[in-house]
Motif scaffolding. Structure first.
Motif, PDB file in Angstrom:
ATOM      1  N   VAL A 151       0.848  -1.202   0.000  1.00 55.49           N
ATOM      2  CA  VAL A 151       0.000   0.000   0.000  1.00 55.49           C
ATOM      3  C   VAL A 151       0.877   1.242   0.000  1.00 55.49           C
ATOM      4  CG1 VAL A 151      -1.840  -1.211   1.217  1.00 55.49           C
ATOM      5  CG2 VAL A 151      -0.143   0.084   2.524  1.00 55.49           C
ATOM      6  N   GLY A 152       0.296   2.348  -0.385  1.00 52.82           N
ATOM      7  CA  GLY A 152       1.069   3.578  -0.485  1.00 52.82           C
ATOM      8  C   GLY A 152       1.014   4.451   0.753  1.00 52.82           C
ATOM      9  N   LYS A 153      -0.128   4.447   1.469  1.00 48.65           N
ATOM     10  CA  LYS A 153      -0.281   5.357   2.597  1.00 48.65           C
ATOM     11  C   LYS A 153      -0.195   4.610   3.915  1.00 48.65           C
ATOM     12  CE  LYS A 153      -3.137   8.779   0.165  1.00 48.65           C
ATOM     13  NZ  LYS A 153      -4.406   9.518   0.200  1.00 48.65           N
ATOM     14  N   ASP A 154       0.429   5.270   4.905  1.00 51.85           N
ATOM     15  CA  ASP A 154       0.547   4.663   6.236  1.00 51.85           C
ATOM     16  C   ASP A 154      -0.822   4.469   6.870  1.00 51.85           C
ATOM     17  OD1 ASP A 154       3.227   4.727   5.839  1.00 51.85           O
ATOM     18  OD2 ASP A 154       3.667   6.333   7.285  1.00 51.85           O
ATOM     19  N   GLU A 155      -1.716   5.415   6.634  1.00 54.69           N
ATOM     20  CA  GLU A 155      -3.041   5.319   7.226  1.00 54.69           C
ATOM     21  C   GLU A 155      -3.759   4.056   6.747  1.00 54.69           C
ATOM     22  OE1 GLU A 155      -1.637   9.416   7.429  1.00 54.69           O
ATOM     23  OE2 GLU A 155      -1.794   7.942   5.796  1.00 54.69           O
ATOM     24  N   THR A 156      -3.600   3.766   5.429  1.00 54.34           N
ATOM     25  CA  THR A 156      -4.243   2.569   4.873  1.00 54.34           C
ATOM     26  C   THR A 156      -3.645   1.306   5.463  1.00 54.34           C
ATOM     27  OG1 THR A 156      -4.619   3.753   2.796  1.00 54.34           O
ATOM     28  CG2 THR A 156      -4.787   1.354   2.734  1.00 54.34           C
ATOM     29  N   GLY A 157      -2.326   1.271   5.553  1.00 54.22           N
ATOM     30  CA  GLY A 157      -1.672   0.095   6.105  1.00 54.22           C
ATOM     31  C   GLY A 157      -2.017  -0.120   7.562  1.00 54.22           C
ATOM     32  N   ALA A 158      -2.054   0.971   8.336  1.00 55.68           N
ATOM     33  CA  ALA A 158      -2.376   0.864   9.755  1.00 55.68           C
ATOM     34  C   ALA A 158      -3.805   0.363   9.945  1.00 55.68           C
ATOM     35  CB  ALA A 158      -2.192   2.221  10.424  1.00 55.68           C
ATOM     36  N   ARG A 159      -4.752   0.895   9.100  1.00 56.80           N
ATOM     37  CA  ARG A 159      -6.152   0.481   9.210  1.00 56.80           C
ATOM     38  C   ARG A 159      -6.309  -0.993   8.870  1.00 56.80           C
ATOM     39  NH1 ARG A 159      -7.996   3.764   5.870  1.00 56.80           N
ATOM     40  NH2 ARG A 159      -8.198   2.340   4.084  1.00 56.80           N
ATOM     41  N   ASP A 160      -5.641  -1.457   7.813  1.00 56.85           N
ATOM     42  CA  ASP A 160      -5.770  -2.861   7.404  1.00 56.85           C
ATOM     43  C   ASP A 160      -5.196  -3.809   8.449  1.00 56.85           C
ATOM     44  OD1 ASP A 160      -6.941  -1.983   5.110  1.00 56.85           O
ATOM     45  OD2 ASP A 160      -5.184  -2.305   3.820  1.00 56.85           O
ATOM     46  N   LEU A 161      -4.155  -3.339   9.201  1.00 59.84           N
ATOM     47  CA  LEU A 161      -3.549  -4.186  10.234  1.00 59.84           C
ATOM     48  C   LEU A 161      -4.221  -4.026  11.589  1.00 59.84           C
ATOM     49  CD1 LEU A 161       0.276  -3.818   9.399  1.00 59.84           C
ATOM     50  CD2 LEU A 161      -1.191  -5.804   9.013  1.00 59.84           C
ATOM     51  N   GLY A 162      -5.090  -3.029  11.695  1.00 57.06           N
ATOM     52  CA  GLY A 162      -5.796  -2.817  12.941  1.00 57.06           C
ATOM     53  C   GLY A 162      -4.942  -2.206  14.023  1.00 57.06           C
ATOM     54  N   VAL A 163      -3.958  -1.356  13.630  1.00 61.82           N
ATOM     55  CA  VAL A 163      -3.113  -0.678  14.613  1.00 61.82           C
ATOM     56  C   VAL A 163      -3.143   0.808  14.332  1.00 61.82           C
ATOM     57  CG1 VAL A 163      -1.555  -2.666  14.899  1.00 61.82           C
ATOM     58  CG2 VAL A 163      -1.031  -0.906  13.178  1.00 61.82           C
ATOM     59  N   SER A 164      -2.641   1.591  15.284  1.00 56.15           N
ATOM     60  CA  SER A 164      -2.600   3.034  15.075  1.00 56.15           C
ATOM     61  C   SER A 164      -1.505   3.382  14.071  1.00 56.15           C
ATOM     62  CB  SER A 164      -2.330   3.746  16.399  1.00 56.15           C
ATOM     63  OG  SER A 164      -0.999   3.462  16.850  1.00 56.15           O
ATOM     64  N   VAL A 165      -1.629   4.554  13.481  1.00 56.29           N
ATOM     65  CA  VAL A 165      -0.614   5.007  12.528  1.00 56.29           C
ATOM     66  C   VAL A 165       0.734   5.131  13.227  1.00 56.29           C
ATOM     67  CG1 VAL A 165       0.080   6.899  11.011  1.00 56.29           C
ATOM     68  CG2 VAL A 165      -2.320   6.193  11.093  1.00 56.29           C
ATOM     69  N   ARG A 166       0.712   5.596  14.469  1.00 57.07           N
ATOM     70  CA  ARG A 166       1.960   5.744  15.216  1.00 57.07           C
ATOM     71  C   ARG A 166       2.650   4.396  15.420  1.00 57.07           C
ATOM     72  NH1 ARG A 166       2.474   8.747  21.105  1.00 57.07           N
ATOM     73  NH2 ARG A 166       4.765   8.552  21.295  1.00 57.07           N
ATOM     74  N   THR A 167       1.873   3.371  15.799  1.00 60.40           N
ATOM     75  CA  THR A 167       2.439   2.025  15.988  1.00 60.40           C
ATOM     76  C   THR A 167       2.942   1.475  14.660  1.00 60.40           C
ATOM     77  OG1 THR A 167       0.973   1.589  17.850  1.00 60.40           O
ATOM     78  CG2 THR A 167       1.939  -0.314  16.757  1.00 60.40           C
ATOM     79  N   TYR A 168       2.179   1.688  13.601  1.00 58.92           N
ATOM     80  CA  TYR A 168       2.563   1.212  12.269  1.00 58.92           C
ATOM     81  C   TYR A 168       3.905   1.808  11.852  1.00 58.92           C
ATOM     82  CZ  TYR A 168       2.126   0.450   7.193  1.00 58.92           C
ATOM     83  OH  TYR A 168       2.344   0.093   5.887  1.00 58.92           O
TER      84      TYR A 168
END
Length: 340
Positions: free
Chosen positions: A294-311
């Protein structure tokens, strides 16, 4: 009859005369040779037996005939045998210092109370028993070396962090001064991270390293003038012997050169770091794969079920483990290792 040129190898005049005869007349019989060569029959028999034992002669194709072994092989074998004999002789001599004590005990004390026969001046061999004294003496010898430090170290795999750090401090400075550094170690010792790491660093700084499959001789030669060798080759904790003077040290230098000739250069692979491949946790692997997909951190964090900061923290950990400075570089390294 030639002069006894091979006497330096411990070959007698009769043995050399006989060997040279077979060089001129290969595959010839030995019967009647004592008459032809002017050697007594029993002396000829002894010479034949020893030449065969030393592998200078071997049976020929015909019964009772003999063929000489190639001179180059003969000289190489005899040189190695003689060097090892001399090495053992030096060890025997240097372990006989107790004779001086017994001789002094037989000497009557004169009227002035000073022991008769108390010789001043530096001896050719010095015993060093304490480990701390030995380490200090080694550092001193390395510090004053100006030409070369050459060593054979069969126990190199047991090198400690303390020794590595102390050697780095003085040997690296010696290399900067232009001192040549040659080291021979067993090939198996390079399986140990501490030993292989030191070898890689030594190579990177201009040192020379060769490996052998099996070796028992241990020695260090400084500038061809001073040598260190263990008092007991089987137990390094027994202390060391410091040998001074070109006469004695030349024998040990010759032994080192022989070992160096027969050793092999360290493989090219060992010149590169051999650290174990880093591992990623399951969470980091999921982040790595998501980062590549994926291109955006927000998308990756949402798909993994973690916060953007943790991602993003996981991504930073992945880059650190891979040794990458950018995400693109991390993706390439991960693909090379088959992780994505």
């Amino acid at each position: 009859m030639h002069t006894n040129e091979m006497g330096v190898f411990g070959v007698s005049p009769a043995e050399e005369h006989l060997y040279r005869h077979f060089l001129r007349h290969p595959d010839s019989p030995s019967e009647g040779l004592h008459v032809k060569l002017g050697i007594a029959s029993h002396e000829l028999d002894q010479a034949m037996t020893r030449l065969i034992g030393l592998r200078l002669l071997r049976p020929g194709d015909r019964a009772g005939s003999f063929v000489p072994v190639d001179p180059e092989q003969v000289v190489a074998r005899l040189t190695e045998m003689r060097l090892r004999e001399m090495y053992q002789e030096i060890q025997t001599l240097t372990q006989s210092r107790h004779v001086l004590t017994t001789l002094r005990a037989e000497t009557a004390a004169p009227a002035n109370g000073r022991p008769a026969g108390a010789y001043d001046g530096e001896h050719g061999v010095e015993e060093i028993d304490e480990r701390a004294d030995l380490m200090n003496r080694v550092e001193e010898l390395v510090f004053f070396a100006r030409e070369e430090i050459a060593s054979v170290e069969p126990g190199f795999h047991m090198i400690t962090d303390e020794v590595v750090n102390r050697r780095r401090g003085v040997e690296w400075r010696a290399l900067k001064r232009g001192v040549r550094r040659r080291l021979v170690v067993p090939a198996d010792s390079l399986r140990y991270p501490r030993a292989s790491g030191y070898v890689r660093e030594l190579l990177a700084r201009g040192g020379e390293v060769r490996v052998v499959e099996d070796i028992s001789d241990q020695l260090v030669v400084y500038d061809g003038r001073v040598a260190l060798m263990p008092k007991d080759p089987k137990n390094a904790d027994e202390g060391a012997l410091m040998v001074r003077g070109r006469g004695l040290v030349s024998t040990l230098s010759g032994l080192f050169e022989k070992i160096w000739e027969q050793a092999e250069d360290v493989s090219v692979e060992l010149r590169e770091p051999e650290e174990p491949a880093p591992e990623l946790s399951e969470a980091e692997l999921r982040v790595l794969r998501m980062m590549c997909a994926v291109g955006k951190d927000e998308t990756g964090a949402r798909d993994l079920g973690v916060s953007v900061r943790t991602y993003r923290r996981h991504i930073a950990d992945v880059l650190r483990v891979l040794g990458a400075s950018t995400r693109a570089q991390a993706a390439l390294l991960a693909r090379e290792r088959g992780w994505v």
